[in-house]
Design a protein around this motif. Structure first.
Motif, PDB file in Angstrom:
ATOM      1  N   TYR A  67      16.041  55.429  14.464  1.00 44.65           N
ATOM      2  CA  TYR A  67      15.485  54.209  15.084  1.00 44.65           C
ATOM      3  C   TYR A  67      16.669  53.046  15.151  1.00 44.65           C
ATOM      4  N   GLU A  68      17.627  53.030  14.137  1.00 43.05           N
ATOM      5  CA  GLU A  68      18.833  52.097  14.255  1.00 43.05           C
ATOM      6  C   GLU A  68      19.660  52.678  15.274  1.00 43.05           C
ATOM      7  N   SER A  69      19.468  53.757  15.931  1.00 39.85           N
ATOM      8  CA  SER A  69      20.505  54.009  17.139  1.00 39.85           C
ATOM      9  C   SER A  69      19.808  53.676  18.262  1.00 39.85           C
ATOM     10  N   CYS A  70      18.245  53.390  18.333  1.00 40.18           N
ATOM     11  CA  CYS A  70      17.516  52.557  19.291  1.00 40.18           C
ATOM     12  C   CYS A  70      17.784  51.068  19.392  1.00 40.18           C
ATOM     13  N   SER A  71      17.505  50.404  18.169  1.00 40.98           N
ATOM     14  CA  SER A  71      17.589  49.220  17.950  1.00 40.98           C
ATOM     15  C   SER A  71      19.022  48.613  18.192  1.00 40.98           C
ATOM     16  N   LEU A  72      19.855  49.188  17.878  1.00 43.04           N
ATOM     17  CA  LEU A  72      21.231  48.617  18.259  1.00 43.04           C
ATOM     18  C   LEU A  72      21.728  48.459  19.479  1.00 43.04           C
ATOM     19  N   GLN A  73      20.965  49.229  20.493  1.00 47.15           N
ATOM     20  CA  GLN A  73      21.361  48.911  21.988  1.00 47.15           C
ATOM     21  C   GLN A  73      21.287  47.577  22.192  1.00 47.15           C
ATOM     22  N   PHE A  74      20.449  46.687  21.326  1.00 53.08           N
ATOM     23  CA  PHE A  74      20.214  45.567  21.876  1.00 53.08           C
ATOM     24  C   PHE A  74      21.327  44.529  21.119  1.00 53.08           C
ATOM     25  N   TYR A  75      21.705  44.791  19.951  1.00 56.09           N
ATOM     26  CA  TYR A  75      22.786  43.824  19.142  1.00 56.09           C
ATOM     27  C   TYR A  75      24.211  44.620  19.294  1.00 56.09           C
ATOM     28  N   GLU A  76      24.531  45.788  19.496  1.00 53.23           N
ATOM     29  CA  GLU A  76      25.821  46.289  19.599  1.00 53.23           C
ATOM     30  C   GLU A  76      26.149  46.789  21.079  1.00 53.23           C
ATOM     31  N   ASN A  77      25.361  47.000  22.024  1.00 58.15           N
ATOM     32  CA  ASN A  77      25.911  47.456  23.412  1.00 58.15           C
ATOM     33  C   ASN A  77      25.667  46.468  24.128  1.00 58.15           C
ATOM     34  N   ASN A  78      26.817  45.717  24.104  1.00 58.00           N
ATOM     35  CA  ASN A  78      26.956  44.292  24.789  1.00 58.00           C
ATOM     36  C   ASN A  78      27.018  44.565  26.438  1.00 58.00           C
ATOM     37  N   LYS A  79      27.413  45.570  26.682  1.00 51.24           N
ATOM     38  CA  LYS A  79      27.540  46.190  28.212  1.00 51.24           C
ATOM     39  C   LYS A  79      26.288  46.307  28.747  1.00 51.24           C
ATOM     40  N   PHE A  80      25.286  46.752  27.955  1.00 53.43           N
ATOM     41  CA  PHE A  80      23.848  46.826  28.604  1.00 53.43           C
ATOM     42  C   PHE A  80      23.174  45.467  28.723  1.00 53.43           C
ATOM     43  N   MET A  81      23.485  44.807  27.758  1.00 51.48           N
ATOM     44  CA  MET A  81      22.744  43.295  28.002  1.00 51.48           C
ATOM     45  C   MET A  81      23.195  42.544  29.206  1.00 51.48           C
ATOM     46  N   GLU A  82      24.718  42.694  29.175  1.00 51.73           N
ATOM     47  CA  GLU A  82      25.316  41.940  30.014  1.00 51.73           C
ATOM     48  C   GLU A  82      25.320  42.486  31.591  1.00 51.73           C
ATOM     49  N   ARG A  83      25.238  43.930  31.659  1.00 52.85           N
ATOM     50  CA  ARG A  83      24.937  44.238  32.783  1.00 52.85           C
ATOM     51  C   ARG A  83      23.617  44.100  33.468  1.00 52.85           C
ATOM     52  N   PHE A  84      22.648  44.184  32.600  1.00 51.18           N
ATOM     53  CA  PHE A  84      21.161  43.686  33.194  1.00 51.18           C
ATOM     54  C   PHE A  84      20.991  42.247  33.060  1.00 51.18           C
ATOM     55  N   ASN A  85      21.892  41.452  32.626  1.00 48.70           N
ATOM     56  CA  ASN A  85      21.630  39.979  32.461  1.00 48.70           C
ATOM     57  C   ASN A  85      20.372  39.769  31.662  1.00 48.70           C
ATOM     58  N   LEU A  86      20.087  40.393  30.301  1.00 50.66           N
ATOM     59  CA  LEU A  86      19.176  40.095  29.646  1.00 50.66           C
ATOM     60  C   LEU A  86      19.329  38.874  28.890  1.00 50.66           C
ATOM     61  N   PRO A  87      18.236  38.028  28.371  1.00 47.26           N
ATOM     62  CA  PRO A  87      18.415  37.097  27.419  1.00 47.26           C
ATOM     63  C   PRO A  87      18.509  37.439  25.963  1.00 47.26           C
ATOM     64  N   ASP A  88      19.299  36.778  25.181  1.00 45.58           N
ATOM     65  CA  ASP A  88      19.366  37.199  23.662  1.00 45.58           C
ATOM     66  C   ASP A  88      18.201  36.628  22.923  1.00 45.58           C
ATOM     67  N   ASN A  89      16.869  36.928  22.897  1.00 46.72           N
ATOM     68  CA  ASN A  89      16.148  36.575  22.169  1.00 46.72           C
ATOM     69  C   ASN A  89      15.212  37.492  21.473  1.00 46.72           C
ATOM     70  N   LEU A  90      14.218  36.953  20.760  1.00 47.53           N
ATOM     71  CA  LEU A  90      13.209  38.201  20.082  1.00 47.53           C
ATOM     72  C   LEU A  90      12.525  39.135  21.176  1.00 47.53           C
ATOM     73  N   GLN A  91      12.137  38.347  22.147  1.00 43.95           N
ATOM     74  CA  GLN A  91      11.299  39.180  23.224  1.00 43.95           C
ATOM     75  C   GLN A  91      12.228  40.281  23.984  1.00 43.95           C
ATOM     76  N   SER A  92      13.439  40.015  24.098  1.00 39.96           N
ATOM     77  CA  SER A  92      14.352  41.063  24.668  1.00 39.96           C
ATOM     78  C   SER A  92      14.626  42.005  23.493  1.00 39.96           C
ATOM     79  N   TRP A  93      14.814  41.830  22.352  1.00 35.62           N
ATOM     80  CA  TRP A  93      14.982  42.507  21.243  1.00 35.62           C
ATOM     81  C   TRP A  93      13.825  43.469  21.325  1.00 35.62           C
ATOM     82  N   PHE A  94      12.769  43.158  21.233  1.00 35.53           N
ATOM     83  CA  PHE A  94      11.510  44.106  21.204  1.00 35.53           C
ATOM     84  C   PHE A  94      11.683  44.835  22.212  1.00 35.53           C
ATOM     85  N   ASN A  95      11.673  44.486  23.690  1.00 36.83           N
ATOM     86  CA  ASN A  95      11.301  45.252  24.650  1.00 36.83           C
ATOM     87  C   ASN A  95      12.585  46.303  24.734  1.00 36.83           C
ATOM     88  N   VAL A  96      13.808  46.034  24.771  1.00 37.91           N
ATOM     89  CA  VAL A  96      15.196  46.966  24.626  1.00 37.91           C
ATOM     90  C   VAL A  96      14.802  47.780  23.765  1.00 37.91           C
TER      91      VAL A  96
END
Length: 224
Positions: A67-96
């Motif tokens: 599970y941590e491998s899944c959830s860390l995609q939001f926290y540590e995979n900055n390339k993913f968040m930046e590449r897809f221009n996703l906001p840093d908020n609770l909803q994005s964390w849940f969806n990602v």
């Protein structure tokens, strides 16, 4: 979903507050399915309950790492968040996080009963993490209602992704990703949706055939 996360900023008690005592007349629980083999008692388990408990705890620990491998995609995979221009908020964390849990579980479900059991453990870890995040957000009331909505959102997203994968084409999967990961935001380009579909298919290919139930070898996702 967007209205739901707005309400989350004003609600949530702890799990202890909603724990209800069991009536004294509750019937004794049946023997766990793990204690039986083809309907007959599993004497190895019955004669060595501590070994069975140790194995169960190992599976829970492995599910937590998965599970941590899944959830860390939001926290540590900055390339993913930046590449897809996703906001840093609770909803994005849940969806990602749900997206990556789905990809991991999609492969686990092909591994028989052990894989399905691991799916349940990962889901239980997700529920615990949801409560932690809501507490950090200052939510203090209506936990039962919020949890029910989140569970509904989780299964809704999982079904949408399953449908997109089952139909084989990119259009249905892209639509599910736009509604959930991109939160149905106007202005998301077709190119970004295509890149997200390609990202998902690449991760599924990466996970395919991996020993995901190997307790000594948690599998990580590829970088975006």
């Amino acid at each position: 979903m967007r209205r739901f996360f707005n309400r989350c900023l004003t609600t949530l008690p702890t799990l202890a507050a909603r724990t209800q005592p069991q009536p004294a007349c509750v019937a004794r629980a049946p023997i766990s399915p793990d204690a039986c083999i083809n309907g007959a008692p599993n004497f190895d388990m019955l004669m060595n309950p501590f070994g069975t408990i140790k194995m169960k705890m190992s599976k829970i620990d492995h599910a937590r790492f998965a599970y941590e491998s899944c959830s860390l995609q939001f926290y540590e995979n900055n390339k993913f968040m930046e590449r897809f221009n996703l906001p840093d908020n609770l909803q994005s964390w849940f969806n990602v996080t749900v997206l990556h849990v789905w990809m991991y579980n999609a492969q686990l479900k092909t591994l028989g009963p052990e894989g399905r059991e691991m799916c349940q453990e990962i889901f239980a870890t997700l529920l615990l993490d949801i409560e932690i995040h809501l507490n950090k957000a200052g939510v203090r009331t209506k936990l039962d209602s919020i949890t029910s909505e989140l569970i509904g959102a989780y299964y809704g997203q999982i079904l949408a992704y399953d449908e997109g994968l089952a139909l084989g084409g990119d259009a249905v999967l892209a639509s599910a990703l736009w509604r959930n990961v991109f939160q149905a935001t106007d202005g998301v380009s077709a190119q970004k949706l295509l890149e997200m579909v390609e990202y998902v298919r690449l991760q599924l290919q990466h996970l395919d055939g991996k020993p995901l139930t190997d307790l000594s070898n948690p599998i990580k996702f590829l970088d975006a």
